[in-house]
Each structure stands twice: as C-alpha cells, then as structure tokens.
Scaffold this active site. Structure first.
Site, PDB file in Angstrom:
ATOM      1  N   CYS A  82       0.841  -1.198   0.000  1.00  0.00           N
ATOM      2  CA  CYS A  82       0.000   0.000   0.000  1.00  0.00           C
ATOM      3  C   CYS A  82       0.875   1.246   0.000  1.00  0.00           C
ATOM      4  O   CYS A  82       1.900   1.311   0.678  1.00  0.00           O
ATOM      5  CB  CYS A  82      -0.976  -0.009   1.170  1.00  0.00           C
ATOM      6  SG  CYS A  82      -0.471   0.943   2.600  1.00  0.00           S
ATOM      7  N   GLU A  83       0.469   2.205  -0.805  1.00  0.00           N
ATOM      8  CA  GLU A  83       1.301   3.397  -0.963  1.00  0.00           C
ATOM      9  C   GLU A  83       1.157   4.372   0.202  1.00  0.00           C
ATOM     10  O   GLU A  83       1.945   5.298   0.333  1.00  0.00           O
ATOM     11  CB  GLU A  83       0.975   4.109  -2.285  1.00  0.00           C
ATOM     12  CG  GLU A  83      -0.382   4.761  -2.341  1.00  0.00           C
ATOM     13  CD  GLU A  83      -0.637   5.420  -3.701  1.00  0.00           C
ATOM     14  OE1 GLU A  83       0.054   5.070  -4.662  1.00  0.00           O
ATOM     15  OE2 GLU A  83      -1.533   6.281  -3.773  1.00  0.00           O
ATOM     16  N   HIS A  84       0.156   4.147   1.042  1.00  0.00           N
ATOM     17  CA  HIS A  84      -0.018   5.075   2.168  1.00  0.00           C
ATOM     18  C   HIS A  84       0.897   4.736   3.338  1.00  0.00           C
ATOM     19  O   HIS A  84       1.337   5.627   4.060  1.00  0.00           O
ATOM     20  CB  HIS A  84      -1.477   5.074   2.639  1.00  0.00           C
ATOM     21  CG  HIS A  84      -2.424   5.512   1.572  1.00  0.00           C
ATOM     22  ND1 HIS A  84      -3.629   4.879   1.323  1.00  0.00           N
ATOM     23  CD2 HIS A  84      -2.322   6.508   0.662  1.00  0.00           C
ATOM     24  CE1 HIS A  84      -4.220   5.480   0.306  1.00  0.00           C
ATOM     25  NE2 HIS A  84      -3.455   6.463  -0.105  1.00  0.00           N
ATOM     26  N   HIS A  85       1.153   3.435   3.533  1.00  0.00           N
ATOM     27  CA  HIS A  85       1.954   3.032   4.695  1.00  0.00           C
ATOM     28  C   HIS A  85       3.165   2.185   4.322  1.00  0.00           C
ATOM     29  O   HIS A  85       3.923   1.776   5.191  1.00  0.00           O
ATOM     30  CB  HIS A  85       1.072   2.248   5.669  1.00  0.00           C
ATOM     31  CG  HIS A  85      -0.164   2.981   6.081  1.00  0.00           C
ATOM     32  ND1 HIS A  85      -1.375   2.849   5.421  1.00  0.00           N
ATOM     33  CD2 HIS A  85      -0.361   3.882   7.059  1.00  0.00           C
ATOM     34  CE1 HIS A  85      -2.269   3.641   5.988  1.00  0.00           C
ATOM     35  NE2 HIS A  85      -1.690   4.271   6.986  1.00  0.00           N
ATOM     36  N   GLN A 123      -5.465  -0.608  -3.798  1.00  0.00           N
ATOM     37  CA  GLN A 123      -6.141  -1.752  -4.421  1.00  0.00           C
ATOM     38  C   GLN A 123      -7.033  -1.325  -5.591  1.00  0.00           C
ATOM     39  O   GLN A 123      -7.088  -1.987  -6.629  1.00  0.00           O
ATOM     40  CB  GLN A 123      -6.965  -2.482  -3.352  1.00  0.00           C
ATOM     41  CG  GLN A 123      -7.635  -3.749  -3.866  1.00  0.00           C
ATOM     42  CD  GLN A 123      -8.360  -4.491  -2.760  1.00  0.00           C
ATOM     43  OE1 GLN A 123      -7.933  -4.472  -1.614  1.00  0.00           O
ATOM     44  NE2 GLN A 123      -9.465  -5.138  -3.103  1.00  0.00           N
ATOM     45  N   HIS A 151      -5.376  -5.956   4.159  1.00  0.00           N
ATOM     46  CA  HIS A 151      -4.361  -4.908   4.226  1.00  0.00           C
ATOM     47  C   HIS A 151      -3.714  -4.877   5.604  1.00  0.00           C
ATOM     48  O   HIS A 151      -4.389  -4.625   6.600  1.00  0.00           O
ATOM     49  CB  HIS A 151      -4.998  -3.549   3.912  1.00  0.00           C
ATOM     50  CG  HIS A 151      -5.474  -3.431   2.484  1.00  0.00           C
ATOM     51  ND1 HIS A 151      -4.922  -2.552   1.591  1.00  0.00           N
ATOM     52  CD2 HIS A 151      -6.426  -4.123   1.803  1.00  0.00           C
ATOM     53  CE1 HIS A 151      -5.518  -2.693   0.412  1.00  0.00           C
ATOM     54  NE2 HIS A 151      -6.437  -3.635   0.517  1.00  0.00           N
ATOM     55  N   CYS A 153      -1.863  -2.718   6.868  1.00  0.00           N
ATOM     56  CA  CYS A 153      -1.905  -1.404   7.526  1.00  0.00           C
ATOM     57  C   CYS A 153      -3.174  -1.261   8.368  1.00  0.00           C
ATOM     58  O   CYS A 153      -3.186  -0.511   9.341  1.00  0.00           O
ATOM     59  CB  CYS A 153      -1.787  -0.265   6.514  1.00  0.00           C
ATOM     60  SG  CYS A 153      -3.072  -0.219   5.269  1.00  0.00           S
TER      61      CYS A 153
HETATM   62 ZN   LIG Z   1      -2.165   1.438   3.969  1.00  0.00          ZN
END
Ligand SMILES: [Zn+2]
Length: 191
Positions: A82-85, A123, A151, A153
C-alpha cells in the site's frame, strides 16, 4: 544510471534506513541489524520490480480461433504494497476478458497483475490499471479484474476488524454494459 552513480544512490538509501532504525528505537549496529539496510534494498528490487516492466511487452496476442466467450483466470495470488503506509496487502485476484478475435496466453494475465502489483499501490487503482492495459493492448469486448485483499496497515494497527477483506471490481465493456454478462462473470468466479 552508471555503476558508480547507482552505488552512491544505494548508499544514501541504506543510510536513510539506518536513520529509520534509530528513529524507532533500535541500534542499527547490533548484529541482527547490521545487514538489514542492504537486505531491504535487495528485497525492494523484487517487491518493486514492476516499475521496470512494460505491460505492452507482455501482452502479445494471437488468433482466438473463433472463441468469443468469457476467459477467466481465477484465484491469482496477489502481493502488493500500500502506498499510504508501505505495508503489504495480499489476497486473490480474478482477471477476465471476452475476446474480440484475439487472445493472450492465460499465464500473461497473472504476469500483468504482477507488473502493477510490484509497485506502490492502492487496491482500487491496481484493478483499474489491469483492465486498462487489457483494453488498450488486447482490445477485448470486455475486461474485468476483481480483487479480494487484506491490508496489513489496517490489520496490524487494529484500525478495523482483523479479518476484514476489501473487495474491488474494475469492469469494462460488456461486463459493465450487459447485466447478464456481468452475472455470468460473477457466477464463474464465485468461491
Ligand atoms: Zn495502507
């Protein structure tokens, strides 16, 4: 990038990982961690290999021999980040299309997923990129990518229930426009 430039970049990346280890309260010099920055950079070479790959190279097509019904590759193993975490999400994907005179090797569908999964992702976009590549290079009557993933995260941080699964479906062409075709697809990929 030439070899020496590549070495300098790697040095700075590894150095930043040492800083991160210190930040979380670790001693980067203890035995178990001494090689960790190097190992992470090596692992990234695989986990993020998708940036070096072009789906166009993958999707060579051949004659469908008159076949014009749904082609589906079910339960493809999926691992992405995931690109956020920068934490993994993982699960299964189903990729389908309806040929318009041309088909691709069935293994190419899982390879296509990998090209995009081995990048920083969300996703939703992953599924969209898969169907967009199919529509562009294979020009089928319809394309679909259904992803079910968990996920880390969310799971590790306890933001949501530990077993929550995220489901996304990206649909194009006949899968989007014709309810009967969409229903057939969903009955084909039903567990
Ligand atoms: Zn994430």
């Amino acid at each position: 990038m030439d070899d020496s430039a590549d070495k300098i970049v790697k040095y700075f990346v590894q150095d930043s990982i040492i800083r991160q280890l210190e930040y979380i309260g670790e001693d980067p010099n203890r035995e178990g961690l001494r090689e960790t920055p190097n190992r992470i950079v090596k692992a990234w070479g695989e986990i993020f290999a998708g940036y070096q790959e072009d789906p166009a190279d993958l999707l060579t097509t051949f004659d469908a021999g008159g076949y014009d019904q749904i082609v589906v590759s079910k339960n493809i193993e999926l691992y992405s980040m995931c690109e956020h975490h920068m934490l993994p999400f993982f699960g299964r994907a189903h990729i389908a299309y309806i040929p318009d005179k041309r088909v691709v090797g069935i293994s190419k569908l899982s390879r296509l997923l990998e090209v995009y999964a081995r990048r920083l992702q969300i996703q939703e976009r992953l599924g969209e990129q898969v169907v967009n590549a199919l529509m562009k290079h294979l020009k089928p009557k319809g394309a679909a990518c259904i992803i079910k993933a968990q996920h880390l995260c969310m799971m590790m941080r306890g933001v949501e229930k530990q077993n929550s699964v995220m489901v996304t479906s990206s649909l194009r062409g006949a899968f989007l426009d014709e309810p009967a075709t969409r229903a057939e697809l969903f009955s084909l990929v039903k567990d």
